[in-house]
Design a protein around this motif. Structure first.
Motif, PDB file in Angstrom:
ATOM      1  N   VAL A  18       0.767  -1.094   0.043  1.00 53.01           N
ATOM      2  CA  VAL A  18       0.001  -0.021   0.029  1.00 53.01           C
ATOM      3  C   VAL A  18       0.730   1.246   0.168  1.00 53.01           C
ATOM      4  O   VAL A  18       0.718   2.157  -0.700  1.00 53.01           O
ATOM      5  CB  VAL A  18      -0.991   0.008   1.220  1.00 53.01           C
ATOM      6  N   LEU A  22       0.735   3.800  -3.017  1.00 53.76           N
ATOM      7  CA  LEU A  22       0.283   4.884  -2.596  1.00 53.76           C
ATOM      8  C   LEU A  22       1.014   6.437  -3.037  1.00 53.76           C
ATOM      9  O   LEU A  22       0.630   7.380  -3.466  1.00 53.76           O
ATOM     10  CB  LEU A  22      -0.384   5.350  -1.250  1.00 53.76           C
ATOM     11  N   ASN A  50      -8.474   2.919   6.906  1.00 48.95           N
ATOM     12  CA  ASN A  50      -7.279   2.304   7.260  1.00 48.95           C
ATOM     13  C   ASN A  50      -6.127   2.757   7.138  1.00 48.95           C
ATOM     14  O   ASN A  50      -4.883   2.812   7.803  1.00 48.95           O
ATOM     15  CB  ASN A  50      -7.381   0.902   6.144  1.00 48.95           C
ATOM     16  N   GLU A  60      -6.946   5.287   2.380  1.00 46.95           N
ATOM     17  CA  GLU A  60      -7.266   3.798   1.935  1.00 46.95           C
ATOM     18  C   GLU A  60      -8.366   3.459   3.043  1.00 46.95           C
ATOM     19  O   GLU A  60      -8.589   3.661   4.073  1.00 46.95           O
ATOM     20  CB  GLU A  60      -5.955   2.731   2.277  1.00 46.95           C
ATOM     21  N   LEU A  68      -9.769  -4.120   1.089  1.00 50.72           N
ATOM     22  CA  LEU A  68      -9.069  -2.581   0.989  1.00 50.72           C
ATOM     23  C   LEU A  68      -9.316  -1.916  -0.315  1.00 50.72           C
ATOM     24  O   LEU A  68      -9.220  -2.455  -1.444  1.00 50.72           O
ATOM     25  CB  LEU A  68      -7.534  -2.709   1.270  1.00 50.72           C
ATOM     26  N   GLU A  69      -9.440  -0.460  -0.334  1.00 45.02           N
ATOM     27  CA  GLU A  69      -9.732   0.247  -1.473  1.00 45.02           C
ATOM     28  C   GLU A  69      -9.038   1.470  -1.378  1.00 45.02           C
ATOM     29  O   GLU A  69      -9.090   2.330  -0.238  1.00 45.02           O
ATOM     30  CB  GLU A  69     -11.232   0.513  -1.629  1.00 45.02           C
ATOM     31  N   ILE A  70      -8.207   1.894  -2.308  1.00 45.58           N
ATOM     32  CA  ILE A  70      -7.556   3.051  -2.276  1.00 45.58           C
ATOM     33  C   ILE A  70      -8.352   4.073  -3.235  1.00 45.58           C
ATOM     34  O   ILE A  70      -8.710   3.823  -4.235  1.00 45.58           O
ATOM     35  CB  ILE A  70      -6.195   2.988  -2.929  1.00 45.58           C
TER      36      ILE A  70
END
Length: 387
Positions: A18, A22, A50, A60, A68-70
């Protein structure tokens, strides 16, 4: 589980992946057209924060289905003072596929490129950060009628995506679950975030949705006009248990939760065993009654019915499961008449809402509302081993 889509699930799992994904930043040209942007849909999602990266304008979120979703944030994050663990309602522009080709690769890959908007485009303003993703992924769900699909990437995450109408050859009608594709897509962009004070809902206890109904079967017919609102999808998953004599199966979807599917009759299930990876053709679940309720607790009842006449590809005598009860609204997609409801067993049901319900309840609902519902659960019309 309909278009479970509507929401783009990013290809990310684990803190290290992540952070590296990111933090990557390479301003460039936008790389898509206003016509492609018009394919975006605003969806409302309730989830838990998160991770927060204010400088990168990225958060996130753990969505209602637990993965999980960014999300790139298109508004000023400073006043929100978001922290890990905050519960939020997010209004976002859904992920959108702008290029899609059948892949010759045998491995999955993912790359992300940050872009800076060169001009105003609807709710997206000049100078705003967006994210483009590209790579190779495996198709795990296809919904032909609304041109949405779910892709699994190299880190185990799932993209639920809309596919914009292409200008050249249209690959979409030929896609099947299990295919490998090369893609380019615009990742989700948040255009509104509200913090909510309610505590996170606990995943339902040790119980689960019953595989078989405790109620006596009764014979019934389904209105023919309901068939028009059903969506035909292909979904790939793991068969947990099935009862051929009772015409019902339980499938673990790529998102990690279980899906109860009744079997439309006449399915060729010879050689299918628990634990097999299978592809199932389904008529997706459909809400036929929906009203905002005053209940403060969740409930679920299931009633099996036997069709007294043919219902499209589902033959007379087939068992169909009807679900009724109360549930919490955790995702709303007004444009596509889709709703995600969290039930008493902790699972999330992604459902189509039949157009024309009295009072157009979908337009009246907001995240966190409790509703009373009656729905037809997904019906399998084909099953085969995955490749």
């Amino acid at each position: 589980m309909t278009r479970c889509s509507g929401i783009s699930r990013v290809l990310a799992a684990g803190a290290a992946a992540v952070v590296s994904t990111l933090a990557f930043h390479m301003p460039s040209r936008a790389g898509f057209t206003p016509e492609q942007l018009a394919g975006f849909e605003v969806t409302h999602l309730r989830g838990e924060v998160n991770a927060v990266l204010p400088k990168q304008k990225v958060i996130e979120v753990i969505d209602p289905e637990g993965h999980l979703e960014i999300v790139t944030v298109g508004i000023d994050m400073a006043p929100l003072r978001l922290r890990k663990g905050d519960r939020v309602d997010v209004s976002l522009l859904d992920g959108l596929v702008v290029d899609l080709e059948r892949s010759t690769a045998t491995t999955l890959s993912f790359d992300r490129e940050d872009i800076i908007m060169p001009m105003d485009m609807g709710p997206l303003k000049k100078g705003m950060r967006m994210a483009l993703a590209s790579g190779t992924a495996r198709v795990v769900k296809v919904s032909a009628s609304d041109r949405s699909l779910s892709l699994m990437g190299p880190l185990g995450g799932i993209h639920n995506l809309d596919v914009v109408m292409p200008s050249g050859d249209d690959l979409f009608p030929a896609l099947q679950a299990g295919d490998l594709v090369d893609f380019r897509l615009i990742q989700p962009v948040a255009v509104g975030i509200d913090r909510i004070a309610t505590a996170a809902a606990t995943a339902g206890a040790s119980t689960s949705q019953p595989l078989l109904s405790s109620r006596a079967d009764r014979r019934t017919s389904l209105k023919a006009e309901l068939l028009e609102a059903f969506e035909l999808s292909q979904v790939q998953g793991t068969l947990l248990q099935y009862e051929p004599d009772q015409q019902v199966m339980e499938l673990k979807s790529p998102y990690g939760h279980t899906l109860l599917i009744t079997m439309g009759g006449g399915l060729k299930t010879a050689g299918v065993r628990n634990g097999d990876e299978v592809i199932v053709d389904v008529l997706d679940g459909l809400v036929v009654d929906l009203s905002k309720g005053s209940a403060s607790s969740l409930s679920f009842n299931r009633e099996d019915v036997i069709l007294s006449e043919d219902f499209g590809e589902v033959r007379k005598g087939a068992r169909v499961a009807m679900g009724t009860g109360t549930a919490e609204v955790v995702k709303i997609s007004e444009e596509d008449h889709e709703l995600s409801l969290r039930g008493p067993f902790g699972g999330v049901h992604n459902l189509d809402v039949r157009p024309g319900l009295n009072g157009d309840p979908l337009a009246q609902l907001k995240l966190g509302d409790f509703v009373s519902f009656r729905s037809i659960q997904p019906i399998a019309i084909g099953i085969r081993p995955a490749r």
